[in-house]
Each structure stands twice: as structure tokens, then as C-alpha cells.
Design an enzyme around this catalytic site. Structure first.
Site, PDB file in Angstrom:
ATOM      1  N   ASP A  78       0.813  -1.202   0.000  1.00 25.39           N
ATOM      2  CA  ASP A  78       0.000   0.000   0.000  1.00 25.39           C
ATOM      3  C   ASP A  78       0.855   1.264   0.000  1.00 25.39           C
ATOM      4  O   ASP A  78       1.914   1.319   0.628  1.00 25.39           O
ATOM      5  CB  ASP A  78      -0.896  -0.014   1.240  1.00 25.39           C
ATOM      6  CG  ASP A  78      -1.837   1.163   1.312  1.00 25.39           C
ATOM      7  OD1 ASP A  78      -2.702   1.279   0.427  1.00 25.39           O
ATOM      8  OD2 ASP A  78      -1.706   1.980   2.241  1.00 25.39           O
ATOM      9  N   GLU A  94       1.103  -0.521  -5.120  1.00 25.01           N
ATOM     10  CA  GLU A  94       0.173   0.571  -5.377  1.00 25.01           C
ATOM     11  C   GLU A  94       1.014   1.840  -5.430  1.00 25.01           C
ATOM     12  O   GLU A  94       1.340   2.422  -4.404  1.00 25.01           O
ATOM     13  CB  GLU A  94      -0.892   0.684  -4.282  1.00 25.01           C
ATOM     14  CG  GLU A  94      -1.954   1.724  -4.621  1.00 25.01           C
ATOM     15  CD  GLU A  94      -2.434   2.528  -3.425  1.00 25.01           C
ATOM     16  OE1 GLU A  94      -3.386   3.293  -3.581  1.00 25.01           O
ATOM     17  OE2 GLU A  94      -1.833   2.429  -2.343  1.00 25.01           O
TER      18      GLU A  94
END
Length: 638
Positions: A316, A369
Site C-alpha cells: 500500500d 500501489e
């Protein structure tokens, strides 16, 4: 009699050397609470890193939370490790560390390596084990081919607490085992190859969706025990479904029982808020330059791959790690040693993370990401890249949603948004994400982003999905998108499963099912998905009609596909399309099928003619459905 803490160590001198150097990647085997037998006594060994503490002890119900009952002993080697053995403490006991700072302040902390925590809002750690008799050996032996870059990957992203709930108990979560029993048959029906769980690690604050983690080595007790989560993963594996975990090494919250100022000083985070505080999320940034912190994080990644058989880690907020000025104004950040904005320590950490996990588990994937144009995110580190296996294609997502949100009558003016992605589509190994981030905070559901009346909204979304599944790259769809969830995602309630009783929603669901199985059955859509020779434009410039025509190519020419997308509600009775080869071509997928709640307009098969069109030597006329797309495949003779 041994009735107090005694210094027993799980650390060798070699372990200590690796830890200090930032090269110990299995710290979970050493730190934390470990039940063991010592002489005639059964008890628990505790070890915690608190280099600036004046004193550390273990407190819990077993000693009436008395900080003087069971002190730990600091090692002589200046590692900052406190350790000890407490007899009679067994599985299930709750505990914390009582830490006296150098200033004499007493703080109570959970165990950074705890394998389980109390269910929030309670904050103590539990003595636990990750022992489990796994039954998924067949999957583990073949998962390399299931995770390979030349195989189809269609990911179903989900949030455990809000996927489905008991209608009679809408305020209660299902547990890991209950979810497993419902999720496995659902994924099998839908045809997704992998499930991606938003963070399962323990987190105190529900509205963070799991992205503010305090227990990095513990699955959230909201849903059950470690073994319950293992059951969920195992059931998916037994049915050939891969498991992806969201992993969050970018930041952590400042809750008093967590990592922040763990021993009264900035251990895990930078002391300077210009480097250690994250303004977007009111959280704290790991000190990637500190050796012990790097060991902690890489050990955490390996822990989930090792103890929980996870098949991939989606990392993330990578962009927030890479840039020192991320979400900061001038004067709010400190340049690196070269005067630039790149976080060189984080870059080094990410490379080491990828090198380590792929060395230890070469059959897994790491997925970034990363929302900027940082070069080489999915290139190997030896070539100067970060070493990830794949990267989310955020530019594709933004442009695609912007295009499809526009009224079709105006799409010709933004035609470049729908074609631009192929300019850079092969710069990285891209995954196409339609994730949770696109359906929250006033962004509307995917269905309600679509313009037009109800029929056009569903037709647009069916067309978007066909475009997504035929575009180069792997796929990710957030839960609810498969049946057209009409409201925004709410982490605190179930999806609107009642919508499945309506024909349009059921038709969309059937389309997604059809696309998943079609994608998995057509080599041209995945064999060389990350190479430019797997894609070719036939017509990219017809802005006035808003029609796209492109070819997806497999290793064998007989697998090639031609995709024709009509981005307006205008039905074309005789639309001529250039074809890459002569012969008879069959429509093998149509987003406008009646079974998908479409109008049923389509050609079933067409013969090419020796008419040059779209720079092709041969062409064919198609019935092109409104807001619909066709996929054609050449019929093989003999």
C-alpha cells in the site's frame, strides 16, 4: 523453584549480529511470546526490543498487572533486547509490556510481535501460536504457475467486515470460518483467480479499513483466531484460489499501546516530524534507515508468506514512501543527502524487501500501489528497478473512469483518454485496478458514475468491464462491482446483495462471470500481456464515432482476438472493420447479450472481404451494438 523471570535466550550471537545489521528476516521466530518447556516447567519466553528503556517487565492477569512481579533482563550486547521466561504462563494469557522510560515515566505497550491481540477496543496482546496442520500442499506445489506473469490473474478485492453479514444480525461481523464457507463457492461461481483481502492485521480504528495497523504480526481478532484465518486461506487454496494480502509498511498510527514512541523514544519512526509524521493519515512513517526497523518490516512480510501461506503481497501507498515531499508543502520536508526529493532509504528498503521475498518465495508476487511515474517499479533491482512483480495502473484507472463518466455525446472530445494508456502500457507489469478507493468518500459507485438512463448506465458498465478485460494487464475488481452495487461502499455494513433479484444487476453479474472465464480461456488475453507484441491498434483514431478496434495476440496466431468497442448508444447496422487476416471470424464475446440484460444486437460470425480498411488488407461488416463491445476470433479450418 523457578517462580520468577529467568534469563533464557532464543538469540545466538549470530542472530544479534544480523539484527543489528538489519539482515535478520525471521525475527518472529525470536521476538514476542513463545510457549515452551524449560526443565520441569512449562511457561512462556518473552523478548522485546526497547533499547532506550530503563526497565521492562511483563504484566497481565497472571500477575495482577504488577510491574514488579516479572521483570525482563536486558542483554549485555547492547542490542536493546529485553528477555525472560515466566513459568506457568500458557496460551491465551493476555499481557503487555510495562516500560519505564529514561525519564521515569511508565508506559504500557502491546507486543510488536504478538500473534494475536484482544478484540478492539481492548488493547492487550495474547500468548498465541501459529501452529496449523496445513492441507494445501497441492496448491503450494503448483502456485508458481498460478502466479506467473504469463497466466491470467483476475482479483476480487474485498473487505472482510462488510462483504456479507447475517441479515438477522446486520451489526455483527461474520468470522473467518463463516466467510470461508460463503466466499469459496462464490469465487468459484464468479471465476476470479485470486482474492485480495484489505488489511487483516490488527487495527484499532474501524474506519481506517485496516490501514492503520498496531498488530503487524496478528490477524484481527474481530474475525477470530490465527487458525481461523488459516482455515479461510486453506479453503481458498483447496479450490485453486490464490490469496493476496494488503501489506502496509508505509505508516502506523500513534495509539498509545502501539509502536509510536515505543520505549519513550522514536524507535520505529523518525524523530523529526518532517520525516516521521504523515499529514494525510495522521500517522507515523517508519525509519527505513534504521537497521532494526528494516528487519522488523521484512520479517513481517516473510511472516505472512511463511506462516499463513499467502500468495502475494499488495504493498500500500508506495508513492508516499518514495517521495520525501509527498503531500507536503515547501519547508515541510527535508531533502535527501543529494538535495533531491526521493527517499533514498525507502528506495533501498523496497529493493531489499523485494529481493528477499522473491529469494525466499520465488513463486509469490509483490504488487505495488504506486500512483506516480517512478521508473522501473516492476523492473528487477539488478536493472535499477524496485523489484516488484506488478504495479497498479492508476493512470489507466483515472483516465478510464473519467472517460466513461462523460456523456457519450461528448466522448469524442476526450477520445485521447481512452487510448492514451497504450502509450505506456508496457513500461511496467501493470494490474488494472477498480478498487475500493474509487467507490468511497463521495466518489459514487461504479454504476452511478455511468451517465444516461438506467439501461445506459448498465450498458456503459458492461462495456467498461469488457474494455478492462481485453486491455493488456491483470485485473482487479472491488467487491460489489460484479453486480452493480448502487450505493457507495460502507465499511460498516454488508453489500447490497438484495440487488441480485433485479434483472439488470443479475445480468451484470453474469457478464463479469462470463468475462472471468473468457479471460482465463483465451491465451491472447494473458500469455504476453506485458509485452507490446501482444497488442496492436487497428483503429484508435475514430473519435467522431467513438469506436475502438484493437487486436490482442497470443504466442500462436490462431489465438488472436479482435476487439471492437462502440462507446456511444448509436447502433451501427453495417460497421466495417479492418481485420488482420482473411477468413471467417466468429463473435466469441458480446457485452450486449440478452443474458447480460443487453439488447441482443450482434453478428454471430462474419466473412472477410478483400476490401482494404483501417490499414488492413481485408475487412468485414459487423452489427455493432449500442454501448456494446464484440470480441472476434478467427474460425479454424480443419
Amino acid at each position: 523453584m523457578m517462580d520468577s523471570v529467568e534469563a533464557i535466550s532464543k538469540f545466538s550471537d549470530f542472530d544479534i549480529g544480523l539484527f543489528k545489521a538489519g539482515k535478520h528476516y525471521r525475527l518472529y521466530e525470536k521476538f514476542g511470546a513463545h510457549v515452551l518447556n524449560y526443565g520441569d516447567y512449562k511457561g512462556t519466553y518473552f523478548a522485546v526490543w526497547a533499547p532506550n528503556a530503563a526497565a521492562v517487565s511483563v504484566i497481565g492477569n497472571f500477575n495482577s498487572w504488577n510491574r514488579y512481579a516479572h521483570p525482563l533482563y536486558v542483554r549485555w550486547d547492547e542490542s536493546g533486547i529485553w528477555e525472560g521466561f515466566i513459568p506457568h504462563v500458557e496460551l491465551g494469557e493476555i499481557y503487555k509490556y510495562a516500560i519505564e522510560t529514561q525519564e521515569g515515566v511508565l508506559i504500557e505497550k502491546g507486543d510488536p510481535f504478538a500473534l494475536q491481540w484482544e478484540t478492539p477496543p481492548k488493547t492487550a496482546s495474547l500468548v498465541q501460536t501459529t501452529w496449523h496442520e496445513w492441507q494445501d500442499q497441492a496448491w503450494m506445489e503448483k502456485r508458481r504457475e498460478k502466479n506467473a506473469l504469463n497466466t491470467p490473474m483476475a482479483v476480487y478485492e474485498m473487505h472482510l467486515g462488510s462483504w456479507i453479514r447475517d441479515p438477522d444480525k446486520p451489526d455483527e461481523h461474520l468470522n473467518y470460518r463463516q466467510i470461508a464457507d460463503k466466499l469459496v463457492p462464490y469465487i468459484l461461481e464468479c471465476g476470479f483467480t485470486h482474492v485480495e483481502f484489505m488489511p487483516v492485521m490488527e487495527y484499532p480504528y474501524g474506519p481506517s479499513w485496516g490501514y492503520q495497523i498496531t498488530g503487524f504480526f496478528a490477524p484481527s481478532s474481530r474475525f477470530g483466531s490465527p487458525q481461523d484465518l488459516m482455515y479461510l486461506i486453506e479453503q481458498l487454496h483447496l479450490h485453486d484460489i490464490g490469496v493476496i494480502f494488503d501489506w502496509v509498511p508505509s505508516h502506523f498510527p500513534g495509539d498509545s499501546h502501539g509502536l509510536y514512541e515505543f520505549d519513550g523514544t522514536h524507535m520505529y519512526e523518525h524523530a523529526d516530524p518532517k520525516k516521521g509524521y504523515h499529514p494525510d493519515w495522521n500517522s507515523y512513517i517508519f525509519n527505513y534507515g534504521r537497521h532494526e526497523v528494516r528487519s522488523f518490516l521484512i520479517s513481517n512480510a516473510l511472516f505472512w508468506l511463511d506462516r499463513y501461506h499467502v500468495d502475494a503481497l499488495r504493498v500500500d501507498a508506495v508513492a508516499s514512501m518514495l517521495y520525501l515531499d509527498y503531500s507536503r508543502k515547501e519547508g515541510e520536508w527535508i531533502p535527501n543527502e543529494l538535495g533531491g526529493r526521493e527517499n533514498l532509504e525507502a528506495v533501498s528498503f523496497l529493493k531489499e524487501f523485494n529481493e528477499t521475498v522473491y529469494q525466499e518465495y520465488p513463486d509469490i508476487q509483490t504488487i505495488a500501489e504506486e500512483s506516480t511515474a517512478w521508473p522501473g517499479v516492476s523492473s528487477p533491482t539488478f536493472a535499477g528497478g524496485l523489484g516488484f512483480g506488478m504495479k497498479w495502473m492508476m493512470g489507466w484507472m483515472n483516465d478510464t473512469l473519467a472517460y466513461f463518466s462523460e456523456d457519450p455525446i461528448y466522448r469524442k472530445y476526450i477520445h485521447g483518454k481512452i487510448t492514451f494508456s497504450t502509450v505506456y502500457a508496457f513500461a511496467e507489469n501493470f494490474m488494472l485496478p477498480l478498487s475500493h478507493d474509487e467507490v468511497v468518500h463521495g466518489k459514487r459507485s461504479l454504476l452511478n458514475k455511468m451517465p444516461g438512463d438506467r439501461w445506459q448506465q448498465f450498458a456503459n458498465l458492461r462495456l467498461l468491464y469488457l474494455y478492462m478485460y481485453t486491455h493488456p494487464g491483470t485485473k482487479l475488481l472491488f467487491m460489489g462491482g460484479e453486480f452493480g452495487q448502487s450505493s457507495e461502499w460502507n465499511f460498516d455494513q454488508s453489500l447490497d446483495w438484495h440487488l441480485m433479484q433485479y434483472a439488470e444487476h443479475m445480468g451484470l453479474f453474469e457478464l463479469v462471470k462470463g468475462l472471468n472465464f473468457f479471460y482465463r480461456s483465451e491465451p491472447a488475453l494473458y500469455e504476453i500481456s506485458f509485452r507490446s507484441d501482444g497488442f496492436r491498434w487497428i483503429e484508435a483514431g475514430d473519435a467522431d464515432k467513438s469506436v475502438l478496434v484493437y487486436q490482442r495476440k497470443g504466442i500462436r496466431s490462431k489465438d488472436d482476438l479482435v476487439i471492437v468497442l462502440n462507446m456511444t448508444p448509436v447502433f451501427h447496422e453495417n460497421f466495417r472493420v479492418g481485420m488482420p487476416a482473411g477468413g471467417r471470424w466468429e463473435v466469441v464475446f458480446n457485452s450486449d447479450e440478452v443474458d447480460y440484460s443487453g439488447s441482443g444486437v450482434s453478428s454471430f460470425s462474419v466473412n472477410t472481404e478483400a476490401i482494404s480498411w483501417m490499414n488492413q488488407a481485408v475487412s468485414a461488416e459487423l452489427k455493432l451494438p449500442p454501448l456494446g463491445g464484440l470480441v472476434l476470433k478467427r474460425k479454424q479450418v480443419g
